[in-house]
Design a protein around this motif. Structure first.
Motif, PDB file in Angstrom:
ATOM      1  N   ALA A  74       3.975   2.434 -39.018  1.00  0.00           N
ATOM      2  CA  ALA A  74       2.522   2.451 -38.847  1.00  0.00           C
ATOM      3  C   ALA A  74       1.782   1.624 -39.884  1.00  0.00           C
ATOM      4  O   ALA A  74       0.724   1.055 -39.583  1.00  0.00           O
ATOM      5  CB  ALA A  74       2.019   3.896 -38.897  1.00  0.00           C
ATOM      6  N   TYR A  75       2.322   1.549 -41.109  1.00  0.00           N
ATOM      7  CA  TYR A  75       1.534   0.985 -42.201  1.00  0.00           C
ATOM      8  C   TYR A  75       2.133  -0.244 -42.871  1.00  0.00           C
ATOM      9  O   TYR A  75       1.429  -0.952 -43.583  1.00  0.00           O
ATOM     10  CB  TYR A  75       1.275   2.057 -43.262  1.00  0.00           C
ATOM     11  N   ALA A  90       2.238  -2.911 -39.454  1.00  0.00           N
ATOM     12  CA  ALA A  90       1.069  -2.680 -38.614  1.00  0.00           C
ATOM     13  C   ALA A  90      -0.011  -2.088 -39.510  1.00  0.00           C
ATOM     14  O   ALA A  90       0.193  -1.916 -40.712  1.00  0.00           O
ATOM     15  CB  ALA A  90       1.413  -1.740 -37.460  1.00  0.00           C
ATOM     16  N   GLY A  91      -1.169  -1.779 -38.931  1.00  0.00           N
ATOM     17  CA  GLY A  91      -2.243  -1.206 -39.737  1.00  0.00           C
ATOM     18  C   GLY A  91      -2.612  -2.126 -40.899  1.00  0.00           C
ATOM     19  O   GLY A  91      -2.950  -3.296 -40.691  1.00  0.00           O
ATOM     20  N   PRO A  92      -2.522  -1.637 -42.125  1.00  0.00           N
ATOM     21  CA  PRO A  92      -2.869  -2.477 -43.276  1.00  0.00           C
ATOM     22  C   PRO A  92      -1.861  -3.586 -43.554  1.00  0.00           C
ATOM     23  O   PRO A  92      -2.137  -4.460 -44.376  1.00  0.00           O
ATOM     24  CB  PRO A  92      -2.909  -1.469 -44.435  1.00  0.00           C
ATOM     25  N   ARG A  93      -0.705  -3.536 -42.900  1.00  0.00           N
ATOM     26  CA  ARG A  93       0.331  -4.566 -43.060  1.00  0.00           C
ATOM     27  C   ARG A  93       0.660  -4.778 -44.548  1.00  0.00           C
ATOM     28  O   ARG A  93       0.490  -5.867 -45.095  1.00  0.00           O
ATOM     29  CB  ARG A  93      -0.102  -5.873 -42.403  1.00  0.00           C
ATOM     30  N   LEU A  94       1.189  -3.734 -45.148  1.00  0.00           N
ATOM     31  CA  LEU A  94       1.469  -3.782 -46.587  1.00  0.00           C
ATOM     32  C   LEU A  94       2.598  -4.738 -46.939  1.00  0.00           C
ATOM     33  O   LEU A  94       2.652  -5.239 -48.063  1.00  0.00           O
ATOM     34  CB  LEU A  94       1.809  -2.371 -47.092  1.00  0.00           C
ATOM     35  N   ALA A  95       3.531  -4.985 -46.017  1.00  0.00           N
ATOM     36  CA  ALA A  95       4.683  -5.865 -46.265  1.00  0.00           C
ATOM     37  C   ALA A  95       5.480  -5.415 -47.482  1.00  0.00           C
ATOM     38  O   ALA A  95       6.032  -6.229 -48.211  1.00  0.00           O
ATOM     39  CB  ALA A  95       4.239  -7.320 -46.421  1.00  0.00           C
ATOM     40  N   ASN A 155       3.097   6.399 -49.664  1.00  0.00           N
ATOM     41  CA  ASN A 155       3.914   7.472 -49.103  1.00  0.00           C
ATOM     42  C   ASN A 155       4.793   6.992 -47.954  1.00  0.00           C
ATOM     43  O   ASN A 155       4.927   7.636 -46.917  1.00  0.00           O
ATOM     44  CB  ASN A 155       3.026   8.636 -48.643  1.00  0.00           C
ATOM     45  N   LEU A 156       5.414   5.815 -48.149  1.00  0.00           N
ATOM     46  CA  LEU A 156       6.419   5.327 -47.212  1.00  0.00           C
ATOM     47  C   LEU A 156       7.815   5.780 -47.622  1.00  0.00           C
ATOM     48  O   LEU A 156       8.776   5.549 -46.900  1.00  0.00           O
ATOM     49  CB  LEU A 156       6.381   3.797 -47.133  1.00  0.00           C
ATOM     50  N   ALA A 157       7.933   6.421 -48.772  1.00  0.00           N
ATOM     51  CA  ALA A 157       9.175   6.991 -49.279  1.00  0.00           C
ATOM     52  C   ALA A 157       8.797   8.027 -50.323  1.00  0.00           C
ATOM     53  O   ALA A 157       7.662   8.053 -50.823  1.00  0.00           O
ATOM     54  CB  ALA A 157      10.062   5.911 -49.898  1.00  0.00           C
ATOM     55  N   LEU A 158       9.753   8.872 -50.669  1.00  0.00           N
ATOM     56  CA  LEU A 158       9.469   9.914 -51.651  1.00  0.00           C
ATOM     57  C   LEU A 158       9.369   9.333 -53.061  1.00  0.00           C
ATOM     58  O   LEU A 158       8.558   9.763 -53.877  1.00  0.00           O
ATOM     59  CB  LEU A 158      10.554  10.991 -51.595  1.00  0.00           C
ATOM     60  N   ARG A 179      -3.640  11.101 -60.064  1.00  0.00           N
ATOM     61  CA  ARG A 179      -2.956  10.554 -58.903  1.00  0.00           C
ATOM     62  C   ARG A 179      -3.781  10.794 -57.638  1.00  0.00           C
ATOM     63  O   ARG A 179      -4.182  11.930 -57.347  1.00  0.00           O
ATOM     64  CB  ARG A 179      -1.560  11.170 -58.776  1.00  0.00           C
ATOM     65  N   ARG A 180      -4.070   9.709 -56.877  1.00  0.00           N
ATOM     66  CA  ARG A 180      -4.779   9.779 -55.608  1.00  0.00           C
ATOM     67  C   ARG A 180      -4.068   8.884 -54.604  1.00  0.00           C
ATOM     68  O   ARG A 180      -3.751   7.735 -54.926  1.00  0.00           O
ATOM     69  CB  ARG A 180      -6.214   9.283 -55.754  1.00  0.00           C
ATOM     70  N   PRO A 181      -3.825   9.346 -53.370  1.00  0.00           N
ATOM     71  CA  PRO A 181      -3.211   8.460 -52.365  1.00  0.00           C
ATOM     72  C   PRO A 181      -4.221   7.440 -51.885  1.00  0.00           C
ATOM     73  O   PRO A 181      -5.432   7.696 -51.869  1.00  0.00           O
ATOM     74  CB  PRO A 181      -2.810   9.424 -51.247  1.00  0.00           C
ATOM     75  N   PRO A 182      -3.765   6.267 -51.466  1.00  0.00           N
ATOM     76  CA  PRO A 182      -4.692   5.232 -50.990  1.00  0.00           C
ATOM     77  C   PRO A 182      -5.259   5.569 -49.626  1.00  0.00           C
ATOM     78  O   PRO A 182      -4.588   6.166 -48.778  1.00  0.00           O
ATOM     79  CB  PRO A 182      -3.808   3.985 -50.928  1.00  0.00           C
ATOM     80  N   ALA A 183      -6.493   5.151 -49.399  1.00  0.00           N
ATOM     81  CA  ALA A 183      -7.146   5.417 -48.123  1.00  0.00           C
ATOM     82  C   ALA A 183      -6.554   4.607 -46.974  1.00  0.00           C
ATOM     83  O   ALA A 183      -6.725   4.951 -45.807  1.00  0.00           O
ATOM     84  CB  ALA A 183      -8.641   5.120 -48.241  1.00  0.00           C
ATOM     85  N   SER A 184      -5.822   3.537 -47.303  1.00  0.00           N
ATOM     86  CA  SER A 184      -5.300   2.653 -46.255  1.00  0.00           C
ATOM     87  C   SER A 184      -4.110   3.228 -45.512  1.00  0.00           C
ATOM     88  O   SER A 184      -3.710   2.683 -44.488  1.00  0.00           O
ATOM     89  CB  SER A 184      -4.898   1.309 -46.875  1.00  0.00           C
ATOM     90  N   ALA A 185      -3.524   4.340 -45.986  1.00  0.00           N
ATOM     91  CA  ALA A 185      -2.338   4.911 -45.338  1.00  0.00           C
ATOM     92  C   ALA A 185      -2.492   6.429 -45.213  1.00  0.00           C
ATOM     93  O   ALA A 185      -1.786   7.189 -45.857  1.00  0.00           O
ATOM     94  CB  ALA A 185      -1.086   4.557 -46.136  1.00  0.00           C
ATOM     95  N   PRO A 186      -3.415   6.896 -44.370  1.00  0.00           N
ATOM     96  CA  PRO A 186      -3.677   8.337 -44.244  1.00  0.00           C
ATOM     97  C   PRO A 186      -2.549   9.049 -43.502  1.00  0.00           C
ATOM     98  O   PRO A 186      -1.643   8.413 -42.966  1.00  0.00           O
ATOM     99  CB  PRO A 186      -4.977   8.375 -43.440  1.00  0.00           C
TER     100      PRO A 186
END
Length: 522
Positions: A61-62, A65-70, A192-195, A508-515
């Protein structure tokens, strides 16, 4: 915009692994910790398979696609099967401290089931025969290799762009880089694409993406973790370590990775040391009575440094209120730009280490640095100057200037040790980056201070210190990290100091681009 060569293969691999997790009572993988996952597994609130699948769903998803973090170079096609094996043998939860912990490894760590490319099109498909020593130790502890992360090609630079994976985006501000060279790991763990994940650090490269992605990054004492099976840059400056969202998770990964390796002579210094229980050092009052040297030459003085300085002054106030004594260090010997210019030895050592490494890869498309340069299959704008300079040295480690640099490194290391002794310090404190990470399109992250640890081999940990002011492209602001550098083999003490700061600030705050996704683990 760079072409993402592995995009299609990544999606095919994810699709082949199975359907998304079915919607049931949701386990929040976002900001999950190792302890939280272990508790959920023990209680039967989540299966290992569904945990892994949810991270794969988030990658789909992220990342492309979406923000396309690569951030992801390739997913592991064996990840779900490994998770299912855990679900059939839940006894591993008690025996393995990292049981079913999905990790993303920087793509310069050798892995037996995935190519190790250094992010370079010149090494596409290069398949090591076995895992790196540290990867084997992580697997023994129960971790699952979820994916390989994109990086600054060959770990040479600070903006995390590569010919094979393209430009990694910072999930907090998609117009900026994620730091580097371990920026793929940094962006993946932050989103949060991995632990958790791993990086390498020759000058700044674990702590730079930690700073830029609101994470914890630990560069250990050189020799604490084996470098066997890691794509090399410099035998004098290289180190590897964890990148995580919390200090406790970084400590858990370090616990698993540390230890002597007969194939890495550098780890001989750790062989006689009893294993340390890093978790035992994680006390919320660890800053009480600590003496911290505030290294003022590593702070910026220009307008572009103002946001970092503002956040750092707030962090220093927290350290003091938590019971630390702050000792000003005005020593010009710590000036980072001069240390980089006069002492860095990467170009002298790279070819002599890299060519033998390539010889260990059975199907390496190119057998030496000269072949890679001749192929043109690398990110020329970012790498050509370094690669051609390294290749031009016939025997870099025999050059008089190389030997002079080693002598200056030894003198600097002794000087830093003397500062610790004279001021009775537990750690040095400074911003890892004097300015915010640069916008995408720039090829150099200026004003970084990681060289102090890179030259001394002393351990350093970067922890979230705060954010710049929010902006249109950075709704939370851009993350800023605080570096703590300690004496050799003081990882426990450093982790304790970092933990106490983390608990006092909770930045610590998660980014808004990957909810959170609508479909997730159960």
């Amino acid at each position: 915009m760079f072409r993402h060569i592995t995009t299609l293969s990544a999606f095919v691999a994810i699709a082949a692994l199975g359907p998304p997790a079915r919607a049931q009572e949701r386990f929040p993988v976002e900001e999950a910790t190792i302890a939280g996952v272990r508790e959920a597994l023990a209680a039967g609130r989540i299966s290992c398979r569904d945990l892994v699948q949810t991270y794969l769903d988030r990658i789909a998803a992220y990342d492309q696609a979406g923000p396309r973090l690569a951030a992801i170079r390739a997913v592991n096609p064996q990840a779900l099967r490994q998770a299912e094996a855990f679900d059939r043998d839940r006894g591993r939860l008690a025996a393995q401290p990292l049981a079913c912990v999905p990790l993303v490894l920087k793509d310069n760590y050798d892995t037996a089931e995935l190519p190790t490319t250094g992010g370079s099109a010149s090494l596409a498909g290069a398949q090591p025969a076995k895992d790196a020593f540290a990867v084997a130790k992580l697997r023994e502890a129960g971790a699952i290799v979820l994916a390989k992360a994109n990086l600054q090609e060959f770990a040479q630079g600070g903006v995390s762009v590569s010919s094979l994976g393209g430009q990694v985006r910072n999930p907090y501000d998609l117009t900026r880089t994620p730091g580097g060279s371990s920026g793929g790991t940094g962006a993946a763990v932050a989103a949060n694409l991995a632990l958790a994940g791993t990086g390498t650090d020759t000058v700044n490269s674990i702590r730079s993406p930690a700073s830029a992605n609101n994470l914890v990054g630990l560069r250990p004492t050189q020799g604490l973790i084996s470098l066997s099976g890691i794509m090399p840059v410099s035998k004098t400056q290289d180190a590897i370590g964890p990148i995580a969202r919390t200090v406790s998770d970084a400590a858990a990964l370090l616990q698993a990775m540390a230890g002597p390796d007969p194939d890495d002579p550098l780890t001989a210094a750790a062989a006689g040391r009893p294993p340390e229980d890093y978790a035992a050092s994680l006390k919320p009052d660890a800053l009480r009575g600590a003496r911290l040297g505030v290294v003022r030459p590593l702070f910026g003085t220009k307008p572009e440094h103002a946001e970092v300085n503002r956040v750092m002054e707030q962090a220093l106030d927290v350290l003091e209120k938590a019971g630390a004594t702050l000792v000003p260090i005005e020593d010009p010997a710590f000036e980072a730009n001069r240390l980089n210019a006069e002492n860095d030895v990467q170009t002298y050592e790279f070819k002599a280490l890299f060519n033998p490494y390539l010889a260990t890869i059975p199907n390496a498309p190119h057998k030496d640095l000269a072949g890679i340069i001749a192929s043109g299959q690398f990110h020329k704008a970012a790498l050509e100057t370094f690669l051609t300079g390294a290749e031009a040295r016939q025997d870099g480690m025999a050059e008089p200037e190389y030997k002079a640099r080693l002598a200056r490194i030894a003198a600097f290391k002794a000087h830093v040790a003397s500062v610790f002794e004279a001021e009775r310090l537990d750690a040095l404190v400074y911003p890892l980056q004097k300015r915010l990470v640069v916008p995408i399109g720039e090829l150099n992250q200026a004003d970084r201070s990681g060289i102090v640890a890179g030259l001394t081999g002393f351990p350093a940990i970067d922890v979230p210190a705060g954010f710049s002011a929010p902006s249109e492209t950075a709704p939370l602001g851009v993350p800023i990290g605080l570096d703590l550098l300690g004496r050799p083999w003081s990882e426990g003490r450093l982790l304790g100091l970092a933990y106490a700061f983390e608990q006092a600030t909770k930045l610590r705050r998660p980014p808004a681009s990957a909810p959170p996704l609508g479909s997730s683990a159960r």
